[in-house]
Motif scaffolding. Sequence first.
Motif, PDB file in Angstrom:
ATOM      1  N   TYR A 132       0.830  -1.207   0.000  1.00  0.00           N
ATOM      2  CA  TYR A 132       0.000   0.000   0.000  1.00  0.00           C
ATOM      3  C   TYR A 132       0.861   1.253   0.000  1.00  0.00           C
ATOM      4  O   TYR A 132       0.597   2.206  -0.738  1.00  0.00           O
ATOM      5  CB  TYR A 132      -0.936  -0.017   1.210  1.00  0.00           C
ATOM      6  CG  TYR A 132      -1.683   1.283   1.413  1.00  0.00           C
ATOM      7  CD1 TYR A 132      -2.396   1.883   0.371  1.00  0.00           C
ATOM      8  CD2 TYR A 132      -1.683   1.918   2.652  1.00  0.00           C
ATOM      9  CE1 TYR A 132      -3.080   3.072   0.562  1.00  0.00           C
ATOM     10  CE2 TYR A 132      -2.368   3.103   2.847  1.00  0.00           C
ATOM     11  CZ  TYR A 132      -3.058   3.683   1.795  1.00  0.00           C
ATOM     12  OH  TYR A 132      -3.724   4.867   1.983  1.00  0.00           O
ATOM     13  N   GLU A 133       1.907   1.236   0.801  1.00  0.00           N
ATOM     14  CA  GLU A 133       2.790   2.409   0.869  1.00  0.00           C
ATOM     15  C   GLU A 133       3.351   2.761  -0.503  1.00  0.00           C
ATOM     16  O   GLU A 133       3.367   3.933  -0.902  1.00  0.00           O
ATOM     17  CB  GLU A 133       3.928   2.148   1.845  1.00  0.00           C
ATOM     18  CG  GLU A 133       4.905   3.296   1.948  1.00  0.00           C
ATOM     19  CD  GLU A 133       6.059   3.004   2.885  1.00  0.00           C
ATOM     20  OE1 GLU A 133       7.093   3.687   2.747  1.00  0.00           O
ATOM     21  OE2 GLU A 133       5.941   2.100   3.739  1.00  0.00           O
ATOM     22  N   PHE A 134       3.790   1.755  -1.252  1.00  0.00           N
ATOM     23  CA  PHE A 134       4.420   2.012  -2.547  1.00  0.00           C
ATOM     24  C   PHE A 134       3.405   2.106  -3.687  1.00  0.00           C
ATOM     25  O   PHE A 134       3.653   2.789  -4.687  1.00  0.00           O
ATOM     26  CB  PHE A 134       5.440   0.928  -2.865  1.00  0.00           C
ATOM     27  CG  PHE A 134       6.643   0.961  -1.977  1.00  0.00           C
ATOM     28  CD1 PHE A 134       7.533   2.025  -2.029  1.00  0.00           C
ATOM     29  CD2 PHE A 134       6.888  -0.058  -1.065  1.00  0.00           C
ATOM     30  CE1 PHE A 134       8.647   2.078  -1.202  1.00  0.00           C
ATOM     31  CE2 PHE A 134       7.998  -0.022  -0.237  1.00  0.00           C
ATOM     32  CZ  PHE A 134       8.881   1.044  -0.302  1.00  0.00           C
ATOM     33  N   GLY A 135       2.278   1.410  -3.557  1.00  0.00           N
ATOM     34  CA  GLY A 135       1.339   1.285  -4.662  1.00  0.00           C
ATOM     35  C   GLY A 135       0.353   2.417  -4.817  1.00  0.00           C
ATOM     36  O   GLY A 135      -0.563   2.333  -5.645  1.00  0.00           O
ATOM     37  N   GLN A 136       0.519   3.494  -4.050  1.00  0.00           N
ATOM     38  CA  GLN A 136      -0.369   4.653  -4.181  1.00  0.00           C
ATOM     39  C   GLN A 136       0.030   5.559  -5.349  1.00  0.00           C
ATOM     40  O   GLN A 136      -0.734   6.440  -5.739  1.00  0.00           O
ATOM     41  CB  GLN A 136      -0.347   5.478  -2.891  1.00  0.00           C
ATOM     42  CG  GLN A 136      -0.866   4.721  -1.680  1.00  0.00           C
ATOM     43  CD  GLN A 136      -0.732   5.550  -0.412  1.00  0.00           C
ATOM     44  OE1 GLN A 136      -1.250   6.650  -0.328  1.00  0.00           O
ATOM     45  NE2 GLN A 136      -0.014   5.014   0.567  1.00  0.00           N
ATOM     46  N   GLU A 137       1.194   5.323  -5.905  1.00  0.00           N
ATOM     47  CA  GLU A 137       1.743   6.214  -6.925  1.00  0.00           C
ATOM     48  C   GLU A 137       1.059   5.993  -8.275  1.00  0.00           C
ATOM     49  O   GLU A 137       1.030   4.877  -8.802  1.00  0.00           O
ATOM     50  CB  GLU A 137       3.247   5.974  -7.050  1.00  0.00           C
ATOM     51  CG  GLU A 137       3.935   6.892  -8.013  1.00  0.00           C
ATOM     52  CD  GLU A 137       5.371   6.461  -8.277  1.00  0.00           C
ATOM     53  OE1 GLU A 137       5.966   7.048  -9.189  1.00  0.00           O
ATOM     54  OE2 GLU A 137       5.866   5.547  -7.602  1.00  0.00           O
ATOM     55  N   GLU A 138       0.538   7.042  -8.843  1.00  0.00           N
ATOM     56  CA  GLU A 138      -0.173   6.970 -10.118  1.00  0.00           C
ATOM     57  C   GLU A 138       0.715   6.428 -11.231  1.00  0.00           C
ATOM     58  O   GLU A 138       0.269   5.647 -12.077  1.00  0.00           O
ATOM     59  CB  GLU A 138      -0.689   8.363 -10.492  1.00  0.00           C
ATOM     60  CG  GLU A 138      -1.323   8.459 -11.865  1.00  0.00           C
ATOM     61  CD  GLU A 138      -2.678   7.778 -11.959  1.00  0.00           C
ATOM     62  OE1 GLU A 138      -3.006   7.269 -13.042  1.00  0.00           O
ATOM     63  OE2 GLU A 138      -3.391   7.748 -10.942  1.00  0.00           O
ATOM     64  N   ASP A 139       1.973   6.828 -11.255  1.00  0.00           N
ATOM     65  CA  ASP A 139       2.864   6.468 -12.360  1.00  0.00           C
ATOM     66  C   ASP A 139       3.033   4.963 -12.502  1.00  0.00           C
ATOM     67  O   ASP A 139       3.231   4.455 -13.601  1.00  0.00           O
ATOM     68  CB  ASP A 139       4.225   7.149 -12.172  1.00  0.00           C
ATOM     69  CG  ASP A 139       5.081   7.057 -13.426  1.00  0.00           C
ATOM     70  OD1 ASP A 139       4.588   7.434 -14.511  1.00  0.00           O
ATOM     71  OD2 ASP A 139       6.231   6.580 -13.330  1.00  0.00           O
ATOM     72  N   ILE A 140       2.956   4.228 -11.394  1.00  0.00           N
ATOM     73  CA  ILE A 140       3.105   2.770 -11.431  1.00  0.00           C
ATOM     74  C   ILE A 140       2.056   2.142 -12.338  1.00  0.00           C
ATOM     75  O   ILE A 140       2.328   1.196 -13.086  1.00  0.00           O
ATOM     76  CB  ILE A 140       2.976   2.179 -10.011  1.00  0.00           C
ATOM     77  CG1 ILE A 140       4.242   2.466  -9.196  1.00  0.00           C
ATOM     78  CG2 ILE A 140       2.694   0.680 -10.050  1.00  0.00           C
ATOM     79  CD1 ILE A 140       4.137   2.071  -7.744  1.00  0.00           C
ATOM     80  N   TRP A 141       0.846   2.653 -12.283  1.00  0.00           N
ATOM     81  CA  TRP A 141      -0.298   1.994 -12.896  1.00  0.00           C
ATOM     82  C   TRP A 141      -0.637   2.546 -14.276  1.00  0.00           C
ATOM     83  O   TRP A 141      -1.653   2.156 -14.866  1.00  0.00           O
ATOM     84  CB  TRP A 141      -1.509   2.131 -11.963  1.00  0.00           C
ATOM     85  CG  TRP A 141      -1.215   1.574 -10.609  1.00  0.00           C
ATOM     86  CD1 TRP A 141      -0.711   2.250  -9.534  1.00  0.00           C
ATOM     87  CD2 TRP A 141      -1.351   0.214 -10.197  1.00  0.00           C
ATOM     88  NE1 TRP A 141      -0.537   1.389  -8.475  1.00  0.00           N
ATOM     89  CE2 TRP A 141      -0.923   0.129  -8.848  1.00  0.00           C
ATOM     90  CE3 TRP A 141      -1.813  -0.944 -10.832  1.00  0.00           C
ATOM     91  CZ2 TRP A 141      -0.934  -1.055  -8.137  1.00  0.00           C
ATOM     92  CZ3 TRP A 141      -1.826  -2.133 -10.116  1.00  0.00           C
ATOM     93  CH2 TRP A 141      -1.393  -2.179  -8.791  1.00  0.00           C
TER      94      TRP A 141
END
Length: 198
Positions: free
Chosen positions: A27-36
Amino acid sequence: MDPQPIIITGQHVRLEPIGQQHAESLYEFGQEEDIWRYLTGGPFTSLEHTREWVDMCMGRNSRGERVQFAVMHLGDDRAIGSTGYSDIDRPNRAVEIGMTWYGAPYRRTAVNTECKYLLMRHAFEDHDALRVCLKTDHRNERSQRAIQRIGGVQEGVLRNHRIARDGVNRHSVYFSIIDSEWPDVKERLEGMMRRSGA
């Protein structure tokens, strides 16, 4: 050819079958829009949302549809992203590596190279794979260059393959590595890891 959720350990990362014990860190890392940007789904909006995503991955693992891993960074002892096998074609000994993402501090490091190495080595050497496939959004030129750099051969483009999360008609660019190419690709990956200190 029947990959299962197991633990695969390298020098910098350990691939573990994804589970709820990884959710808080993901959750800490996966909030970033660029990842998705080029993946399905969207940024994690809450811990509950992350847990639902992990549950989905675990369900696919249990049904044999995928083998999704949490990427554990050994130095930091935490989950920093995810990767895995999809489109598992057991009769034809073929598999796709995909649904790969990492937190921002770990991109453009040795992490991705080592993950690809571990997954390909496991497929070719432990499961006698004939083909490992990777695909990417036609707009994701950085990913295409990275796949070519490790020895992936572009096979073609599936036009209008999917409607992307942003509504664009996504064309999927397909690459593969076959069993006869694996020794050279393995040597290339090991050289890249040596140079990057992995």
